[in-house]
Design an enzyme around this catalytic site. Structure first.
Site: not given
Ligand code: EPU
Length: 432
Positions: A123-125, A407, A22, A93
Site C-alpha cells: 500500500p501507499i497509505d 529491471r 537502482k 511501483r
C-alpha cells in the site's frame, strides 16, 4: 521474450564493478520535477526501470536524454503536466515517487495507483498521510491518486511516516521531496534510514534544499522558494554488489566487487562470515575468498531476518536463500518487510532445494547438490536467486522471463561471464 541459460559447476573468479543504485536513481530522477533547471546523473545504470522512469517523466512534459555512456539528463518544463497514467506507472511501483515532487511544484498530482505486486499488497497509505499532513487534499478516483495542495502551496508540519512493517523508503522519498518546496519547517518522524533515501536528500541539498538529519529516523526540512539543477552521481548499488558477492560465495570462488560502499553491506559481510564464507573488506571493495565449497569448508546454515537498514535487506533475502540451499544444516529465514516475498521458493524446489514456508518464515535444509531445471522468474530478486542457484546446479538451468532481472541488473550475463560463468541469453521460443 528472453531466457538465460546457465550451466552450473563453474567457479567464479575476478572483479566486477558496481553500477549506480537502482533504488537511488529512481527517486533522484523524479526530483528533476522540482525545478526547471536540468538534472544530470552521470552514473545512471542502464536498467529497464530507469527507462520506465524516463517514460513517466516524458509523459509529464520533461525533456530526457540518455548519453552513450549511460548518463541521463532530465529537464522539466515551466508548465508541467500533472497526470501520469497507468501505462507506464503499472510497469514499476517505483514511479509512485513522482507524486511528492509533482504536488510540490504544480500544486496538484494525478497519478495512477500502481496496483498490486507479486509479493504482496504494498500500500501507499503512509505516503498519502504524509501529503495530507502537509495540507494536501488526497482522494482516490477511478484508479488514480488525486492530490491537491492548499491555496498558497504545501505547508511544513510535523508528521510520522512509520507503517506496521517499519518505515517506508519511497514514502520518505516522496514526502521529503514535497517538503523541500513547502512553506516553513517539516519534521519527518519514522523516516527511512536507507542509504538510498540519504542519497536522494544529498542530491536535493545539491539542488538548493535545506535538510538535516539524513540517515536518521528524524529528518528536518526547511522549505525553500525554489530549487535549481545539479549533477549527481548516485551511490553504488548495494544489492547488485551483494548479489555478485553471494554468487562468488556459492561457487567457492574469489570474487571482488569493486566501487561499492562496504559500509552499506556490513550486515551481509557479517552473515557471510557466520556462514563460514571467507570475506575480505576494503572501503570500496569486498572480496569473497576461494574455499572448498562442497567439501570440509561447506558453508554453515545461518539464519537471517530481514529488517529496515542497517538490518539484513529484503532485497537480498532470495539470494541468501539460494546460498542456504547448499549450506550444511537447516537455516531459518524470516521476512519482516514483505511477509509474502517467497515466489522463489517453489522455483528453487524445482532445482532440488529442500525449502518449506510457514507464514513469513522459510526453512531451508541445505543439500549436497542442486540439479538444473527450467524455472520461471517472477520478480527481480527472485530471478537473481534462480541465476545464482543455476551457477551451482548440475547441468543447465533455463531461467525464463528474464525481463524481471533486466529491471535491476545491467546485462547480468555480461557481468558474470568474465568471472567464468557459463551463461547466455537466448530468445525464449517457448515464450513463457
Ligand atoms: N508500507 C505500508 N504503507 C505504505 C508504504 C509501505 O504499509 O504507505 C509497507 C510495505 O507494504 C512494506 C513496508 O511498508 O511492508 C516497507 O515498504 P517500503 O515502502 O519501504 O517499500 P518501497 O519504498 O515501496 C523500496 C524499494 C524496494 C525494497 C523496499 C524495502 C524502490 C524503488 N523500491 O520499496 O526494492 O524492497 O524499499 O527496502 O526503492 C527491489 O529493488 O527489488 C525492491 C523491491
Amino acid at each position: 521474450m528472453d531466457k538465460l541459460v546457465v550451466e552450473g559447476g563453474h567457479r567464479l573468479e575476478g572483479s566486477v564493478g558496481i553500477r549506480g543504485a537502482k533504488n537511488a536513481v529512481l527517486p533522484v530522477l523524479a526530483s528533476a520535477l522540482l525545478t526547471e533547471e536540468p538534472l544530470h546523473v552521470p552514473n545512471a545504470p542502464r536498467l529497464s526501470d530507469v527507462r520506465t522512469m524516463l517514460s513517466v517523466l516524458q509523459e509529464l512534459g520533461c525533456a530526457t536524454e540518455r548519453e552513450e555512456s549511460g548518463a541521463v539528463r532530465v529537464q522539466a518544463p515551466a508548465e508541467l503536466d500533472h497526470t501520469a497514467g497507468w501505462e507506464h506507472v503499472r510497469r514499476m511501483r517505483g514511479s509512485v515517487c513522482i507524486l511528492g515532487p509533482l504536488l510540490a511544484r504544480t500544486g496538484q498530482a494525478r497519478v495512477s495507483l500502481p496496483g498490486g505486486c507479486v509479493f504482496g499488497v504494498r500500500p501507499i497509505d503512509a505516503h498519502l498521510r504524509g501529503f495530507e499532513a502537509l495540507g494536501a487534499k488526497v482522494r482516490i478516483e477511478h484508479g488514480f491518486v488525486v492530490a491537491e495542495a492548499p491555496e498558497g502551496g504545501l505547508r511544513g508540519s510535523e508528521l510520522f511516516l512509520g507503517t506496521a512493517f517499519g518505515s517506508t523508503v519511497l514514502g520518505t522519498a516522496n514526502v521529503l521531496m514535497a517538503a523541500t518546496l513547502a512553506k516553513g519547517r517539516t519534521v519527518i518522524h519514522g523516516a527511512a534510514c536507507e542509504p538510498e533515501v540519504e542519497d536522494l536528500g544529498r542530491c536535493l541539498i545539491a539542488m538548493g534544499a535545506n535538510i538535516e538529519g539524513l540517515g536518521s529516523p528524524r529528518i528536518v526540512v526547511e522549505g525553500v522558494e525554489r530549487l535549481g539543477g545539479a549533477t549527481w552521481n548516485v551511490i553504488p548499488d548495494r544489492i547488485e554488489a551483494g548479489t555478485y558477492l553471494i554468487a562468488g560465495a556459492m561457487t567457492g570462488g574469489r570474487v571482488r566487487v569493486e566501487g561499492c560502499r562496504s559500509d552499506h553491506l556490513s550486515v551481509l559481510v557479517e552473515r557471510l562470515r557466520d556462514a563460514r564464507v571467507p570475506v575480505e573488506v576494503g572501503p570500496d571493495w569486498i572480496e569473497s575468498q576461494a574455499y572448498d565449497v562442497r567439501g570440509a569448508e561447506r558453508p554453515r546454515a545461518t539464519d537471517v531476518t530481514t529488517h529496515a537498514y542497517p538490518g539484513f535487506p529484503t532485497d537480498l533475502q532470495a539470494q541468501w536463500m539460494a546460498l542456504m540451499t547448499m549450506a550444511d544444516g537447516i537455516s531459518v529465514i524470516t521476512e519482516r518487510i514483505y511477509p509474502d516475498r517467497y515466489m522463489h521458493l517453489p522455483e528453487l524446489a524445482r532445482l532440488g532445494a529442500e525449502v518449506r514456508r510457514q507464514e513469513s518464515t522459510a526453512i531451508v535444509r541445505g543439500s549436497e547438490r542442486l540439479s538444473g531445471a527450467p524455472v520461471t522468474a517472477s520478480d527481480l530478486r527472485a530471478s537473481a536467486a534462480l541465476v545464482l542457484a543455476g551457477l551451482v546446479a548440475d547441468g543447465e538451468t533455463n531461467v525464463h522471463r528474464v525481463y524481471h532481472i533486466d529491471r535491476g541488473y545491467e546485462r547480468i550475463e555480461e557481468r558474470l561471464e568474465p568471472l567464468g560463468a557459463v551463461i547466455r541469453r537466448e530468445k525464449d521460443e517457448e515464450g513463457v
